[in-house]
Design a protein around this motif. Structure first.
Motif, PDB file in Angstrom:
ATOM      1  N   GLY A 287       7.032  -6.820  -9.843  1.00 36.25           N
ATOM      2  CA  GLY A 287       7.968  -7.394  -8.883  1.00 36.25           C
ATOM      3  C   GLY A 287       8.270  -8.864  -9.044  1.00 36.25           C
ATOM      4  N   ASP A 288       9.503  -9.239  -8.692  1.00 34.83           N
ATOM      5  CA  ASP A 288       9.816 -10.647  -8.461  1.00 34.83           C
ATOM      6  C   ASP A 288       9.582 -10.929  -6.980  1.00 34.83           C
ATOM      7  OD1 ASP A 288      10.868 -10.990 -11.105  1.00 34.83           O
ATOM      8  OD2 ASP A 288      12.628  -9.863 -10.450  1.00 34.83           O
ATOM      9  N   GLU A 289      10.130 -10.054  -6.162  1.00 36.90           N
ATOM     10  CA  GLU A 289       9.990 -10.176  -4.710  1.00 36.90           C
ATOM     11  C   GLU A 289       9.211  -8.979  -4.191  1.00 36.90           C
ATOM     12  OE1 GLU A 289      12.331 -11.846  -2.243  1.00 36.90           O
ATOM     13  OE2 GLU A 289      13.417 -13.044  -3.697  1.00 36.90           O
ATOM     14  N   ALA A 290       8.588  -9.157  -3.047  1.00 32.53           N
ATOM     15  CA  ALA A 290       7.848  -8.036  -2.476  1.00 32.53           C
ATOM     16  C   ALA A 290       7.999  -8.029  -0.974  1.00 32.53           C
ATOM     17  CB  ALA A 290       6.368  -8.152  -2.842  1.00 32.53           C
ATOM     18  N   ALA A 291       7.844  -6.847  -0.394  1.00 27.14           N
ATOM     19  CA  ALA A 291       7.879  -6.727   1.062  1.00 27.14           C
ATOM     20  C   ALA A 291       6.883  -5.657   1.470  1.00 27.14           C
ATOM     21  CB  ALA A 291       9.276  -6.352   1.521  1.00 27.14           C
ATOM     22  N   MET A 292       6.343  -5.825   2.667  1.00 24.78           N
ATOM     23  CA  MET A 292       5.381  -4.837   3.154  1.00 24.78           C
ATOM     24  C   MET A 292       5.975  -4.045   4.311  1.00 24.78           C
ATOM     25  SD  MET A 292       1.530  -5.389   4.578  1.00 24.78           S
ATOM     26  CE  MET A 292       0.731  -5.800   3.044  1.00 24.78           C
ATOM     27  N   LEU A 293       5.980  -2.723   4.155  1.00 26.89           N
ATOM     28  CA  LEU A 293       6.509  -1.841   5.196  1.00 26.89           C
ATOM     29  C   LEU A 293       5.354  -1.391   6.089  1.00 26.89           C
ATOM     30  CD1 LEU A 293       9.148  -0.368   6.043  1.00 26.89           C
ATOM     31  CD2 LEU A 293       8.492   1.497   4.540  1.00 26.89           C
ATOM     32  N   TYR A 294       5.530  -1.602   7.373  1.00 27.19           N
ATOM     33  CA  TYR A 294       4.465  -1.258   8.324  1.00 27.19           C
ATOM     34  C   TYR A 294       5.122  -0.823   9.613  1.00 27.19           C
ATOM     35  CZ  TYR A 294       0.252  -1.908  11.221  1.00 27.19           C
ATOM     36  OH  TYR A 294      -0.799  -1.726  12.063  1.00 27.19           O
ATOM     37  N   LYS A 295       4.751   0.349  10.093  1.00 25.18           N
ATOM     38  CA  LYS A 295       5.341   0.901  11.306  1.00 25.18           C
ATOM     39  C   LYS A 295       6.867   0.827  11.301  1.00 25.18           C
ATOM     40  CE  LYS A 295       1.624   0.607  14.583  1.00 25.18           C
ATOM     41  NZ  LYS A 295       1.196   0.174  15.884  1.00 25.18           N
ATOM     42  N   GLY A 296       7.459   1.193  10.167  1.00 28.29           N
ATOM     43  CA  GLY A 296       8.912   1.282  10.093  1.00 28.29           C
ATOM     44  C   GLY A 296       9.649  -0.027   9.938  1.00 28.29           C
ATOM     45  N   LYS A 297       8.895  -1.131   9.812  1.00 32.13           N
ATOM     46  CA  LYS A 297       9.547  -2.443   9.664  1.00 32.13           C
ATOM     47  C   LYS A 297       8.968  -3.172   8.453  1.00 32.13           C
ATOM     48  CE  LYS A 297      10.669  -3.702  14.445  1.00 32.13           C
ATOM     49  NZ  LYS A 297      10.377  -2.511  15.253  1.00 32.13           N
TER      50      LYS A 297
END
Ligand SMILES: Nc1ncnc2c1ncn2[C@@H]1O[C@H](COP(=O)(O)OP(=O)(O)OP(=O)(O)O)[C@@H](O)[C@H]1O
Ligand SMILES: [Mg+2]
Length: 361
Positions: free
Chosen positions: A216-226
């Motif tokens: 990845g260059d960017e990352a995001a964490m998905l938790y409880k639909g957000k």
């Protein structure tokens, strides 16, 4: 046409995406921008909605509400024919490779091209050979069936199928799950090469922090639909740095497991670690020390993967579901200087602790 603050249209733009199945809310207002030519990694626990998110963008699932734009075009408002066309321009490596068992490898690789009559069968055989070579397989593998391949080879074939039409968008759903760490790193390397060579924009979803940082260059964490955290993939966890993201946002919890070389050799650590991880509902691992280590480490690591694949708490009815929903636990592995001892620390990270660090859209 939408614009970001910098004035360029993102390749993929998602706003306030919602999707429920019956009463189960899976996506609860997901927003993200993926810039042209970047690799965006989504991490999150089992069942957090990662695959559903990809399937929504791909057009295989229709969201309840929200916006999905590709190159500024509102995909959800497009007529079905147009959506089909957009779908055909995205290459996808499905979770577990999802090859067609009754087709040969070359037919699998060129399946999309053949279905859309973009290639003749005769040319497809040759084309498949070229693509297979790009993912490190001998063209002769094309005549085998998926059941005749190892897990690593199947992933390579899945990758070959994803890139066969030279798509400018690539999706990878859990590309390294089920592989040993060395093969996982090889597949990650291939993914990075393919994305670069094609100049594609990529979204990858994974459980594996090491893999997320490689791809990845960017990352995001998905938790409880957000998406509760978003930032540079390199800042996900930085094991050598005492002020790493994990240590500054997480609370080290009491469950620390330490094992000696001797214990690892006789398999004792594997069982204890399995129990520890199961109790703690681990959703992600830091595995950077595992690349070229001794066999016992790999045995332990494989055990992580086995557990990571299972839905939280399923094997442990004594663990109330409400506890597992309130926290995200991250695992950090540390090795002492002469690698005789391995220390595993578990950090508890609350959703609220993660939110302020996110670059909210
Ligand atoms: N077609 C469907 N019908 C009903 N429920 C679904 C459907 N697809 C997904 N779900 C539910 O949505 C939730 C999220 O599923 P999803 O496959 O996106 O999880 P995930 O984050 O990819 O998990 P994993 O890491 O295990 O692959 C799960 O509870 C799943 O049961
Ligand atoms: Mg999934």
């Amino acid at each position: 046409m939408s614009q970001t603050m910098t004035g360029t249209t993102p390749k993929i733009r998602i706003r306030d995406l919602h999707k429920s199945f019956g009463t189960k809310k899976v996506l609860d207002g997901v927003s993200m921008d993926v810039a042209q030519g970047t690799s965006f990694v989504v991490i999150g626990g089992s069942g957090s909605g990662k695959s559903v998110l990809l399937r929504c963008i791909l057009g295989l699932i229709t969201p309840d509400s929200g916006i999905i734009e590709i190159d500024g075009e509102n995909v959800l408002a497009a007529p079905e024919k147009r959506r089909e066309k957009l779908r055909s321009e995205i290459g996808m490596l499905f979770q577990n490779a999802a090859l067609f068992d009754s087709l040969t490898v070359w037919e699998n690789v060129t399946f999309g091209l053949l279905a859309l009559h973009k290639i003749t069968r005769k040319n497809a055989r040759n084309h498949a050979g070229t693509i297979l070579a790009q993912v490190g397989l001998d063209p002769s593998v094309g005549d085998l069936y998926p059941s005749e391949l190892s897990g690593g080879m199947q992933k390579r074939v899945g990758l070959a199928r994803a890139i066969a039409a030279q798509p400018n968008i690539l999706f990878f759903d859990e590309p390294t799950t089920g592989l040993d760490p060395i093969m996982g790193a090889v597949i990650d390397g291939l993914i990075v090469d393919c994305v670069k060579k094609l100049g594609s924009t990529a979204i990858a979803i994974t459980h594996d922090m090491a893999s997320a940082q490689r791809i990845g260059d960017e990352a995001a964490m998905l938790y409880k639909g957000k998406l509760i955290w978003q930032g540079a993939a390199s800042s996900l966890m930085n094991s050598g740095n005492p002020n790493s993201t994990l240590e500054s946002i997480g609370t080290e919890i009491s469950a620390i497991y330490q094992s000696s070389q001797q214990e690892r050799s006789n398999g004792q650590s594997t069982t204890e670690l399995a129990n520890l991880l199961r109790r703690a509902n681990v959703v992600a691992t830091q595995t950077d020390t595992l690349q070229a280590r001794l066999k016992p480490y790999q045995a332990v690591y494989q055990n992580f993967l086995d557990i990571l694949g299972k839905p939280p708490g399923k094997d442990d009815p004594a663990e109330p579901a409400s506890i597992t929903e309130q926290r995200t636990l991250l695992l950090k592995k540390q090795q002492d200087i002469n690698s005789r001892m391995t220390r595993l620390k578990l950090y508890q990270v609350e959703a609220q602790q993660l939110t302020p660090r996110g670059s909210a859209l």
